[in-house]
Design a protein around this motif. Structure first.
Motif, PDB file in Angstrom:
ATOM      1  N   ALA A 125      40.220  68.767   4.567  1.00 40.76           N
ATOM      2  CA  ALA A 125      41.206  68.209   3.635  1.00 40.76           C
ATOM      3  C   ALA A 125      40.675  68.257   2.203  1.00 40.76           C
ATOM      4  O   ALA A 125      41.412  68.583   1.264  1.00 40.76           O
ATOM      5  CB  ALA A 125      41.560  66.782   4.038  1.00 40.76           C
ATOM      6  N   VAL A 126      39.400  67.945   2.024  1.00 44.57           N
ATOM      7  CA  VAL A 126      38.785  68.044   0.697  1.00 44.57           C
ATOM      8  C   VAL A 126      38.818  69.494   0.218  1.00 44.57           C
ATOM      9  O   VAL A 126      39.164  69.774  -0.934  1.00 44.57           O
ATOM     10  CB  VAL A 126      37.335  67.499   0.717  1.00 44.57           C
ATOM     11  CG1 VAL A 126      36.609  67.811  -0.587  1.00 44.57           C
ATOM     12  CG2 VAL A 126      37.322  66.006   0.993  1.00 44.57           C
ATOM     13  N   ASP A 127      38.469  70.427   1.111  1.00 45.52           N
ATOM     14  CA  ASP A 127      38.469  71.843   0.749  1.00 45.52           C
ATOM     15  C   ASP A 127      39.852  72.303   0.295  1.00 45.52           C
ATOM     16  O   ASP A 127      39.979  73.059  -0.674  1.00 45.52           O
ATOM     17  CB  ASP A 127      38.008  72.709   1.928  1.00 45.52           C
ATOM     18  CG  ASP A 127      36.550  72.508   2.279  1.00 45.52           C
ATOM     19  OD1 ASP A 127      35.758  72.146   1.379  1.00 45.52           O
ATOM     20  OD2 ASP A 127      36.200  72.711   3.462  1.00 45.52           O
ATOM     21  N   LEU A 128      40.888  71.842   0.982  1.00 46.20           N
ATOM     22  CA  LEU A 128      42.250  72.217   0.583  1.00 46.20           C
ATOM     23  C   LEU A 128      42.594  71.658  -0.787  1.00 46.20           C
ATOM     24  O   LEU A 128      43.212  72.336  -1.605  1.00 46.20           O
ATOM     25  CB  LEU A 128      43.266  71.744   1.620  1.00 46.20           C
ATOM     26  CG  LEU A 128      43.400  72.631   2.842  1.00 46.20           C
ATOM     27  CD1 LEU A 128      44.298  71.974   3.889  1.00 46.20           C
ATOM     28  CD2 LEU A 128      43.947  73.998   2.468  1.00 46.20           C
ATOM     29  N   ARG A 154      41.548  59.628  -0.575  1.00 43.31           N
ATOM     30  CA  ARG A 154      42.867  59.089  -0.924  1.00 43.31           C
ATOM     31  C   ARG A 154      42.954  58.701  -2.396  1.00 43.31           C
ATOM     32  O   ARG A 154      44.031  58.731  -2.983  1.00 43.31           O
ATOM     33  CB  ARG A 154      43.185  57.877  -0.046  1.00 43.31           C
ATOM     34  CG  ARG A 154      43.358  58.197   1.416  1.00 43.31           C
ATOM     35  CD  ARG A 154      44.581  58.994   1.699  1.00 43.31           C
ATOM     36  NE  ARG A 154      45.738  58.191   1.356  1.00 43.31           N
ATOM     37  CZ  ARG A 154      46.965  58.624   1.367  1.00 43.31           C
ATOM     38  NH1 ARG A 154      47.218  59.853   1.712  1.00 43.31           N
ATOM     39  NH2 ARG A 154      47.963  57.849   1.024  1.00 43.31           N
ATOM     40  N   MET A 155      41.813  58.316  -2.998  1.00 46.08           N
ATOM     41  CA  MET A 155      41.799  57.930  -4.411  1.00 46.08           C
ATOM     42  C   MET A 155      41.622  59.138  -5.326  1.00 46.08           C
ATOM     43  O   MET A 155      41.569  58.986  -6.538  1.00 46.08           O
ATOM     44  CB  MET A 155      40.676  56.920  -4.674  1.00 46.08           C
ATOM     45  CG  MET A 155      40.916  55.591  -4.004  1.00 46.08           C
ATOM     46  SD  MET A 155      39.690  54.298  -4.393  1.00 46.08           S
ATOM     47  CE  MET A 155      38.144  55.124  -4.287  1.00 46.08           C
ATOM     48  N   GLY A 156      41.492  60.337  -4.735  1.00 43.94           N
ATOM     49  CA  GLY A 156      41.319  61.533  -5.552  1.00 43.94           C
ATOM     50  C   GLY A 156      39.889  61.776  -5.990  1.00 43.94           C
ATOM     51  O   GLY A 156      39.638  62.643  -6.832  1.00 43.94           O
ATOM     52  N   GLU A 157      38.951  61.054  -5.435  1.00 47.24           N
ATOM     53  CA  GLU A 157      37.529  61.222  -5.753  1.00 47.24           C
ATOM     54  C   GLU A 157      36.953  62.309  -4.835  1.00 47.24           C
ATOM     55  O   GLU A 157      36.177  62.022  -3.914  1.00 47.24           O
ATOM     56  CB  GLU A 157      36.774  59.900  -5.568  1.00 47.24           C
ATOM     57  CG  GLU A 157      37.212  58.802  -6.519  1.00 47.24           C
ATOM     58  CD  GLU A 157      36.664  59.007  -7.912  1.00 47.24           C
ATOM     59  OE1 GLU A 157      35.666  59.750  -8.070  1.00 47.24           O
ATOM     60  OE2 GLU A 157      37.231  58.429  -8.846  1.00 47.24           O
ATOM     61  N   LEU A 158      37.336  63.565  -5.110  1.00 49.47           N
ATOM     62  CA  LEU A 158      36.985  64.665  -4.213  1.00 49.47           C
ATOM     63  C   LEU A 158      35.485  64.919  -4.140  1.00 49.47           C
ATOM     64  O   LEU A 158      34.967  65.255  -3.068  1.00 49.47           O
ATOM     65  CB  LEU A 158      37.711  65.937  -4.638  1.00 49.47           C
ATOM     66  CG  LEU A 158      39.236  65.878  -4.591  1.00 49.47           C
ATOM     67  CD1 LEU A 158      39.826  67.204  -5.038  1.00 49.47           C
ATOM     68  CD2 LEU A 158      39.721  65.500  -3.216  1.00 49.47           C
ATOM     69  N   GLU A 159      34.789  64.795  -5.253  1.00 43.31           N
ATOM     70  CA  GLU A 159      33.346  65.047  -5.242  1.00 43.31           C
ATOM     71  C   GLU A 159      32.623  64.033  -4.356  1.00 43.31           C
ATOM     72  O   GLU A 159      31.772  64.401  -3.543  1.00 43.31           O
ATOM     73  CB  GLU A 159      32.770  65.035  -6.664  1.00 43.31           C
ATOM     74  CG  GLU A 159      33.183  66.236  -7.489  1.00 43.31           C
ATOM     75  CD  GLU A 159      32.857  67.562  -6.807  1.00 43.31           C
ATOM     76  OE1 GLU A 159      31.718  67.727  -6.331  1.00 43.31           O
ATOM     77  OE2 GLU A 159      33.751  68.414  -6.740  1.00 43.31           O
ATOM     78  N   ARG A 160      32.967  62.759  -4.518  1.00 41.40           N
ATOM     79  CA  ARG A 160      32.330  61.721  -3.699  1.00 41.40           C
ATOM     80  C   ARG A 160      32.675  61.900  -2.226  1.00 41.40           C
ATOM     81  O   ARG A 160      31.810  61.799  -1.351  1.00 41.40           O
ATOM     82  CB  ARG A 160      32.753  60.344  -4.168  1.00 41.40           C
ATOM     83  CG  ARG A 160      32.133  59.952  -5.484  1.00 41.40           C
ATOM     84  CD  ARG A 160      32.585  58.581  -5.907  1.00 41.40           C
ATOM     85  NE  ARG A 160      31.859  58.172  -7.095  1.00 41.40           N
ATOM     86  CZ  ARG A 160      32.085  57.046  -7.729  1.00 41.40           C
ATOM     87  NH1 ARG A 160      32.998  56.205  -7.282  1.00 41.40           N
ATOM     88  NH2 ARG A 160      31.402  56.745  -8.806  1.00 41.40           N
ATOM     89  N   ALA A 161      33.951  62.151  -1.946  1.00 42.51           N
ATOM     90  CA  ALA A 161      34.373  62.352  -0.557  1.00 42.51           C
ATOM     91  C   ALA A 161      33.662  63.565   0.033  1.00 42.51           C
ATOM     92  O   ALA A 161      33.142  63.512   1.155  1.00 42.51           O
ATOM     93  CB  ALA A 161      35.892  62.536  -0.493  1.00 42.51           C
TER      94      ALA A 161
END
Length: 146
Positions: free
Chosen positions: A63-66, A20-27
Motif C-alpha cells: 500500500a505504501v509502494d502504491l 492513514r495519516m499520509g506519513e509514507l516515509e515513517r510507515a
C-alpha cells in the motif's frame, strides 16, 4: 533481533496509522523493518518463514509502494503477502491492491482478473450491481445508514 508477536502487532498498527495519516516515509520504514526481521527467521530451505503478521507487513508495504507510485515494488510485496495461498474473504482486498498496481503498469487484463478475484471472494465495489440497492446493515430509528 527478534520481537515478540505483540510487539510486532503494535508496530504494524503504528505503521497503519502513519499510512492513514499520509506519513509514507515513517510507515515505509516501520514496514520495511518488520519485513527485514521476518527475513531473519529462516526455515530449513533457507527461505524466510512468513507468518500472518509478516504477510500483513508485506501487504501494508505494498500500500505504501502504491502511494509512492511504485507499482513494481507493490507487486513484489503483494506476491510475498499472497504467496500462492488461497485467500480468505478477509484477505480479498489484496486482490484490489494487486489490481491497482497492475493497472498502473498498463496490464489492464490482469487487473480486471484481480478485480474478478476480489468479487469472487465476496468483495463489493462502490456502484456495482451487487452493492446497489443493498440493504443497510445498521440504521438508526429514521432508517438512514449509521
Amino acid at each position: 533481533m527478534s520481537l515478540e508477536r505483540q510487539h510486532r502487532e503494535t508496530l504494524l498498527i503504528l505503521g497503519y496509522m502513519y499510512l492513514r495519516m499520509g506519513e509514507l516515509e515513517r510507515a515505509g520504514r516501520l514496514f520495511a523493518a518488520l519485513i527485514a526481521l521476518a527475513g531473519e527467521r529462516d526455515g530449513n530451505s533457507g527461505a524466510p518463514i512468513l507468518d500472518s503478521l509478516d504477510r500483513l507487513a508485506h501487504a501494508s508495504m505494498a500500500a505504501v509502494d502504491l502511494e509512492r507510485d511504485d507499482p513494481g515494488a507493490a507487486l513484489d510485496n503483494l506476491h510475498k503477502a499472497m504467496d500462492g495461498r488461497v485467500l480468505s474473504s478477509r484477505e480479498a482486498a489484496l486482490h484490489l491492491l494487486r489490481a491497482r498496481a497492475l493497472w498502473r503498469q498498463d496490464r489492464h487484463d490482469e487487473a480486471r482478473q484481480a478485480v474478478d478475484a476480489f468479487i469472487g471472494l465476496g468483495g463489493r465495489l462502490e456502484g456495482s450491481p451487487s452493492s446497489v440497492g443493498a440493504k443497510p446493515t445498521r440504521s438508526d430509528k429514521s432508517g438512514s445508514r449509521a
